[in-house]
Motif scaffolding. Structure first.
Motif, PDB file in Angstrom:
ATOM      1  N   HIS A   1       0.948  -1.325  -0.011  1.00 42.43           N
ATOM      2  CA  HIS A   1      -0.038  -0.017   0.091  1.00 42.43           C
ATOM      3  C   HIS A   1       0.763   1.154  -0.072  1.00 42.43           C
ATOM      4  CE1 HIS A   1      -4.477   0.971   1.105  1.00 42.43           C
ATOM      5  NE2 HIS A   1      -3.851   1.988   0.570  1.00 42.43           N
ATOM      6  N   GLU A   2       2.076   1.215   0.756  1.00 47.89           N
ATOM      7  CA  GLU A   2       2.719   2.572   0.782  1.00 47.89           C
ATOM      8  C   GLU A   2       3.467   2.603  -0.528  1.00 47.89           C
ATOM      9  OE1 GLU A   2       4.639   5.663   2.455  1.00 47.89           O
ATOM     10  OE2 GLU A   2       2.829   4.752   2.764  1.00 47.89           O
ATOM     11  N   LEU A   3       3.927   1.666  -1.076  1.00 47.62           N
ATOM     12  CA  LEU A   3       4.882   1.548  -2.213  1.00 47.62           C
ATOM     13  C   LEU A   3       3.834   2.245  -3.370  1.00 47.62           C
ATOM     14  CD1 LEU A   3       6.783  -1.676  -2.077  1.00 47.62           C
ATOM     15  CD2 LEU A   3       7.816   0.743  -1.819  1.00 47.62           C
ATOM     16  N   ILE A   4       2.675   1.798  -3.597  1.00 47.73           N
ATOM     17  CA  ILE A   4       1.626   2.307  -4.324  1.00 47.73           C
ATOM     18  C   ILE A   4       1.329   3.884  -4.133  1.00 47.73           C
ATOM     19  CG2 ILE A   4      -0.895   2.458  -4.860  1.00 47.73           C
ATOM     20  CD1 ILE A   4      -0.935  -0.426  -4.326  1.00 47.73           C
ATOM     21  N   ARG A   5       1.241   4.174  -2.933  1.00 51.96           N
ATOM     22  CA  ARG A   5       1.069   5.744  -2.556  1.00 51.96           C
ATOM     23  C   ARG A   5       2.423   6.389  -3.058  1.00 51.96           C
ATOM     24  NH1 ARG A   5       2.725   9.490   0.506  1.00 51.96           N
ATOM     25  NH2 ARG A   5       4.148   8.145   1.673  1.00 51.96           N
TER      26      ARG A   5
ATOM     27  N   GLY B   1     -10.683  -5.051  -0.861  1.00 50.75           N
ATOM     28  CA  GLY B   1     -10.335  -4.303   0.172  1.00 50.75           C
ATOM     29  C   GLY B   1      -8.885  -4.073   0.553  1.00 50.75           C
ATOM     30  N   LYS B   2      -8.179  -4.777  -0.088  1.00 51.18           N
ATOM     31  CA  LYS B   2      -6.730  -4.767   0.124  1.00 51.18           C
ATOM     32  C   LYS B   2      -6.051  -4.641  -1.113  1.00 51.18           C
ATOM     33  CE  LYS B   2      -6.754  -6.068   4.671  1.00 51.18           C
ATOM     34  NZ  LYS B   2      -8.065  -5.201   5.268  1.00 51.18           N
ATOM     35  N   VAL B   3      -4.494  -4.339  -1.154  1.00 56.38           N
ATOM     36  CA  VAL B   3      -3.713  -4.145  -2.318  1.00 56.38           C
ATOM     37  C   VAL B   3      -2.899  -5.327  -2.854  1.00 56.38           C
ATOM     38  CG1 VAL B   3      -4.020  -1.860  -1.823  1.00 56.38           C
ATOM     39  CG2 VAL B   3      -1.903  -2.889  -1.112  1.00 56.38           C
ATOM     40  N   ILE B   4      -3.003  -6.469  -2.130  1.00 55.11           N
ATOM     41  CA  ILE B   4      -2.024  -7.572  -2.626  1.00 55.11           C
ATOM     42  C   ILE B   4      -2.794  -9.012  -2.124  1.00 55.11           C
ATOM     43  CG2 ILE B   4      -0.596  -7.534  -0.539  1.00 55.11           C
ATOM     44  CD1 ILE B   4       1.814  -8.096  -2.420  1.00 55.11           C
ATOM     45  N   CYS B   5      -2.620 -10.028  -3.023  1.00 50.29           N
ATOM     46  CA  CYS B   5      -3.078 -11.276  -2.722  1.00 50.29           C
ATOM     47  C   CYS B   5      -2.047 -11.975  -1.974  1.00 50.29           C
ATOM     48  CB  CYS B   5      -3.678 -11.956  -3.947  1.00 50.29           C
ATOM     49  SG  CYS B   5      -4.996 -11.258  -4.680  1.00 50.29           S
ATOM     50  N   THR B   6      -2.033 -12.666  -0.745  1.00 46.75           N
ATOM     51  CA  THR B   6      -1.258 -13.306   0.078  1.00 46.75           C
ATOM     52  C   THR B   6      -1.905 -14.694   0.427  1.00 46.75           C
ATOM     53  OG1 THR B   6      -2.246 -12.218   2.122  1.00 46.75           O
ATOM     54  CG2 THR B   6      -0.300 -11.289   1.224  1.00 46.75           C
TER      55      THR B   6
END
Length: 256
Positions: free
Chosen positions: A45-49, A70-75
Motif C-alpha cells: 500500500h505504501e509503495l503504491i502511494r 479491500g486490500k492491495v495484494i493477494c497473500t
C-alpha cells in the motif's frame, strides 16, 4: 473485446510492469517468519502511494468475490493458492506463500505473482514452486506470433503433467491493458493449434498455478481465498507478457 497494442503503447506499459515487479520483490523480501500478512499488505500500500500508482484490487468486486477485495495484494498461504485475502496471520517457519499483485501506472496495468517458502523449505514445496516457474517459462516461450492460445496452454500443461500435477482450468491467464482482467482467457491446459491466433500487440498475463495432490478448490469463508479441496499446498507464478514480432516481452520481469 480483445485489443491489440501498438509498439508505442507497449512501451507505455513498461513502467507499470517495472513497478509491479518491484513491489513483489519488496514484499517477498519482507516475508519472514514472524511477519504478519497485514504488514505485507501495508508495505504494498505504501509503495503504491509513493509511486502515485493505483491499486487494481482494493475496489475490485467481480461476480466470484463476496465483496470488494479491500486490500492491495493477494497473500495465499499453504493450502490457499489464489486470491488470498490478507488477514491477521503471522507467517511461520515452512509456510508456502504466494504473492499476487496488480497495479495501474499512468493508466496501464501489469499483473504478476510469485511463490516462496518462508524459513525452512520442504522439498515438495520447492518442487511445486519450481514446476510453476518452469511452466510459466514454457508458456512464455510459446507466446509467439503465429501460435495460438492453445499452444501456450498446452506448454504449461505439459510441464505440470510431467511432474504428476493435475490442472484446474477454472482460473488462468487473461488479457491485460487498461484494466486488470480482459479477453482472451488463457487456460493452463489446452490443445495445441486451437484458440485465438497470437498477433503482435496482444498483452496477456500467463499464470500457471498447481496444487500438490488435487485440482479441486473451494472458496474460504472470507469470500475470496481459494483453497485446495484436500488441504494440499499450492503455488502460483505469473508474468504480464507482450507478444511482438521480435518475440515475447516480459513486462514484469524481476531483477532476481
Amino acid at each position: 473485446m480483445i485489443e491489440l497494442r501498438t509498439p508505442a503503447e507497449i512501451d507505455e506499459m513498461r513502467p507499470a510492469g517495472r513497478f509491479v515487479a518491484s513491489v513483489l520483490e519488496a514484499t517477498a523480501a519482507a516475508a519472514k517468519v514472524g511477519v504478519n500478512l497485514l504488514e505485507l499488505d501495508a508495505i504494498a500500500h505504501e509503495l503504491i502511494r509513493k509511486a502515485g500508482a493505483e491499486s487494481c484490487y482494493i475496489d475490485y468486486h467481480p461476480s466470484f468475490g463476496a465483496s470488494p477485495f479491500g486490500k492491495v495484494i493477494c497473500t495465499s498461504v499453504n493450502d490457499a493458492v489464489l486470491h488470498g485475502l490478507p488477514f491477521d496471520y503471522t507467517l511461520k517457519d515452512g509456510d508456502l506463500l504466494s504473492l499476487d499483485f496488480a497495479a495501474s501506472v499512468n493508466g496501464w496495468v501489469s499483473d504478476s505473482a510469485i511463490s516462496l517458502v518462508v524459513g525452512t523449505p520442504r522439498d515438495a514445496d520447492l518442487r511445486l514452486i519450481e514446476t510453476t516457474e518452469r511452466a510459466l517459462a514454457a508458456g512464455i516461450a510459446a507466446a509467439t506470433v503465429g501460435n495460438r492460445i492453445g499452444d501456450i496452454s498446452r506448454a504449461i500443461a505439459d510441464v505440470a503433467r510431467a511432474q504428476g500435477y493435475s490442472i484446474n482450468t477454472d482460473f488462468g491467464g487473461h488479457g491485460v491493458g487498461r484494466t486488470m482482467h480482459g479477453d482472451p482467457h488463457v487456460p493452463n491446459n489446452g490443445r495445441p493449434g486451437r484458440g485465438m491466433p497470437l498477433k503482435p500487440g496482444l498483452v496477456i498475463a500467463i499464470e500457471p498455478w498447481f496444487l500438490e495432490t488435487t485440482d479441486r478448490i473451494f472458496t474460504d469463508p472470507d469470500g475470496w481465498t481459494l483453497r485446495s479441496a484436500d488441504g494440499s499446498r499450492g503455488a502460483h507464478s505469473e508474468h504480464t507478457v507482450a507478444i511482438t514480432e521480435q518475440g515475447p516481452v516480459v513486462l514484469t520481469q524481476r531483477s532476481s
